[in-house]
Design an enzyme around this catalytic site. Structure first.
Site, PDB file in Angstrom:
ATOM      1  N   TYR A  33       0.824  -1.217   0.000  1.00 21.47           N
ATOM      2  CA  TYR A  33       0.000   0.000   0.000  1.00 21.47           C
ATOM      3  C   TYR A  33       0.856   1.264   0.000  1.00 21.47           C
ATOM      4  CZ  TYR A  33      -4.069  -2.879   0.069  1.00 21.47           C
ATOM      5  OH  TYR A  33      -5.027  -3.792  -0.308  1.00 21.47           O
ATOM      6  N   GLY A  40     -16.346   1.673 -16.224  1.00 26.97           N
ATOM      7  CA  GLY A  40     -14.994   1.139 -16.011  1.00 26.97           C
ATOM      8  C   GLY A  40     -14.878   0.144 -14.884  1.00 26.97           C
ATOM      9  N   GLN A  99     -15.473   2.675  -6.546  1.00 29.35           N
ATOM     10  CA  GLN A  99     -14.734   1.567  -5.923  1.00 29.35           C
ATOM     11  C   GLN A  99     -13.256   1.924  -5.882  1.00 29.35           C
ATOM     12  OE1 GLN A  99     -16.335  -2.427  -7.662  1.00 29.35           O
ATOM     13  NE2 GLN A  99     -16.778  -0.830  -9.144  1.00 29.35           N
ATOM     14  N   SER A 153     -15.450  -4.171 -13.861  1.00 30.66           N
ATOM     15  CA  SER A 153     -15.613  -5.500 -14.462  1.00 30.66           C
ATOM     16  C   SER A 153     -16.881  -6.213 -13.991  1.00 30.66           C
ATOM     17  CB  SER A 153     -14.402  -6.369 -14.117  1.00 30.66           C
ATOM     18  OG  SER A 153     -14.304  -6.519 -12.713  1.00 30.66           O
ATOM     19  N   CYS A 173      -6.815   4.194  12.415  1.00 28.51           N
ATOM     20  CA  CYS A 173      -6.109   3.764  13.620  1.00 28.51           C
ATOM     21  C   CYS A 173      -6.910   2.641  14.282  1.00 28.51           C
ATOM     22  CB  CYS A 173      -5.933   4.933  14.588  1.00 28.51           C
ATOM     23  SG  CYS A 173      -5.130   4.391  16.121  1.00 28.51           S
ATOM     24  N   ALA A 184     -12.887   5.008 -21.550  1.00 29.11           N
ATOM     25  CA  ALA A 184     -13.635   5.961 -20.725  1.00 29.11           C
ATOM     26  C   ALA A 184     -13.356   7.402 -21.139  1.00 29.11           C
ATOM     27  CB  ALA A 184     -13.280   5.757 -19.256  1.00 29.11           C
ATOM     28  N   HIS A 201     -14.807   1.609  -1.143  1.00 27.87           N
ATOM     29  CA  HIS A 201     -13.711   0.693  -0.799  1.00 27.87           C
ATOM     30  C   HIS A 201     -12.558   1.396  -0.068  1.00 27.87           C
ATOM     31  CE1 HIS A 201     -14.988  -2.463  -4.078  1.00 27.87           C
ATOM     32  NE2 HIS A 201     -15.747  -2.490  -3.000  1.00 27.87           N
ATOM     33  N   ASN A 222     -17.964   0.938 -20.671  1.00 28.66           N
ATOM     34  CA  ASN A 222     -16.796   0.133 -20.303  1.00 28.66           C
ATOM     35  C   ASN A 222     -16.021  -0.226 -21.570  1.00 28.66           C
ATOM     36  OD1 ASN A 222     -15.602  -1.051 -17.872  1.00 28.66           O
ATOM     37  ND2 ASN A 222     -15.869  -3.025 -18.882  1.00 28.66           N
ATOM     38  N   LEU A 223     -14.739  -0.524 -21.379  1.00 29.84           N
ATOM     39  CA  LEU A 223     -13.898  -0.863 -22.527  1.00 29.84           C
ATOM     40  C   LEU A 223     -14.467  -2.048 -23.302  1.00 29.84           C
ATOM     41  CD1 LEU A 223     -11.259   0.043 -23.850  1.00 29.84           C
ATOM     42  CD2 LEU A 223     -10.048  -1.608 -22.417  1.00 29.84           C
TER      43      LEU A 223
END
Ligand code: OAD
Length: 234
Positions: free
Chosen positions: A56, A175, A91, A177, A117, A219, A109, A201-202
């Protein structure tokens, strides 16, 4: 398009792909480079916190070098100019919608630029690394984790999302899935609640068949064209 007033937009990694942020499931995507079970579950964080924090830290640093693209810009314009209700449920854990100027954004998300914390439960803005176990800005404990919803955890603010879906005249998915629930189920919820549904979407997503209309392409082209269309019929 019949008359619409309230819009809910769901965005996924495909919106940020043209900004240079890897998607999860396309060829070479993040989940091909890393196993979900190694970096994106609460169990992984207990088992090997260094691996998870490094992952991360890398992603947090990377998104800060990226810029919004034409899709983020168009959605920010829609947010500014749309007179009815509008909610961008993302998301995505980057901040590119906000950096483009969008205000009505909900991160279901979590966000790379927040920490949570686990000692005092505070959320704080955070742009640097966590690997050296810094103290919480609120309580000082070295108990910070990324404020990211991991697999097996509950997405944020579901009540607000469902309240918006109930009022929506139009639901647009951009965009994504359609592989991860509950977000992948929003199209069915929206339909049942009476909204028109549109996919941008693609390629056809896993849930493409559930949408009233689906348009396929990048997009950065589809979203500005759709925003022009929807603003023209205000
Ligand atoms: P995915 O990687 O699963 O899907 C990205 C979608 O974007 C695919 O359907 C691509 O075809 C499409 N796409 C790629 N480039 C595009 C472009 N330039 N224009 C338009 N579409 C494009 O990403 P998500 O659906 O966002 O969760 O993934 C959902 C969740 O799974 C993520 O939020 C993340 C992940 O595991 C967590 O980390 C909790």
């Amino acid at each position: 398009m019949t008359s619409i007033r309230n819009i809910v937009i769901l965005t996924g990694a495909g919106v940020s792909a043209e900004s240079g942020i890897d998607t999860f499931r396309d060829g070479g995507g993040l989940w091909e480079q890393h196993r979900v079970e190694d970096v994106a579950t609460p169990e992984a964080f207990v088992r090997d916190p260094d691996l998870v924090l490094r992952f991360y830290d890398m992603r947090r640093a990377a998104i800060q070098t990226k810029a919004p693209n034409a899709a983020h810009d168009a959605l920010a314009r829609l947010d500014r100019e749309w007179p009815g209700e509008l909610l961008i449920v993302t998301q995505n854990v980057d901040d590119l919608h906000e950096r483009a100027g969008a205000r009505r954004v909900l991160h279901m998300h979590g966000e790379h630029l927040n920490v949570w914390c686990t000692a005092c439960d505070a959320r704080s803005r955070w742009t640097g690394p966590l690997i050296h176990r810094p103290g919480c800005p609120e309580c000082g404990e070295a108990a910070l984790r990324p404020d990211i919803v991991w697999f097996g955890e509950m997405p944020y603010r579901m009540d607000e999302i469902f309240a918006a879906l109930e009022e929506a005249d139009l639901f647009v998915s951009i965009g994504t899935s359609g592989a991860v629930y509950p977000a992948a189920g929003f199209v069915r919820n929206a339909r049942e609640l009476g909204a028109q549904t549109l996919e941008l979407n693609l390629e056809p997503s896993q849930g493409s068949g559930w949408f009233d209309e689906a348009r396929h392409g990048p997009a950065s082209e589809l979203v500005p064209a759709w925003v022009d269309e929807v603003l023209a019929q205000r």
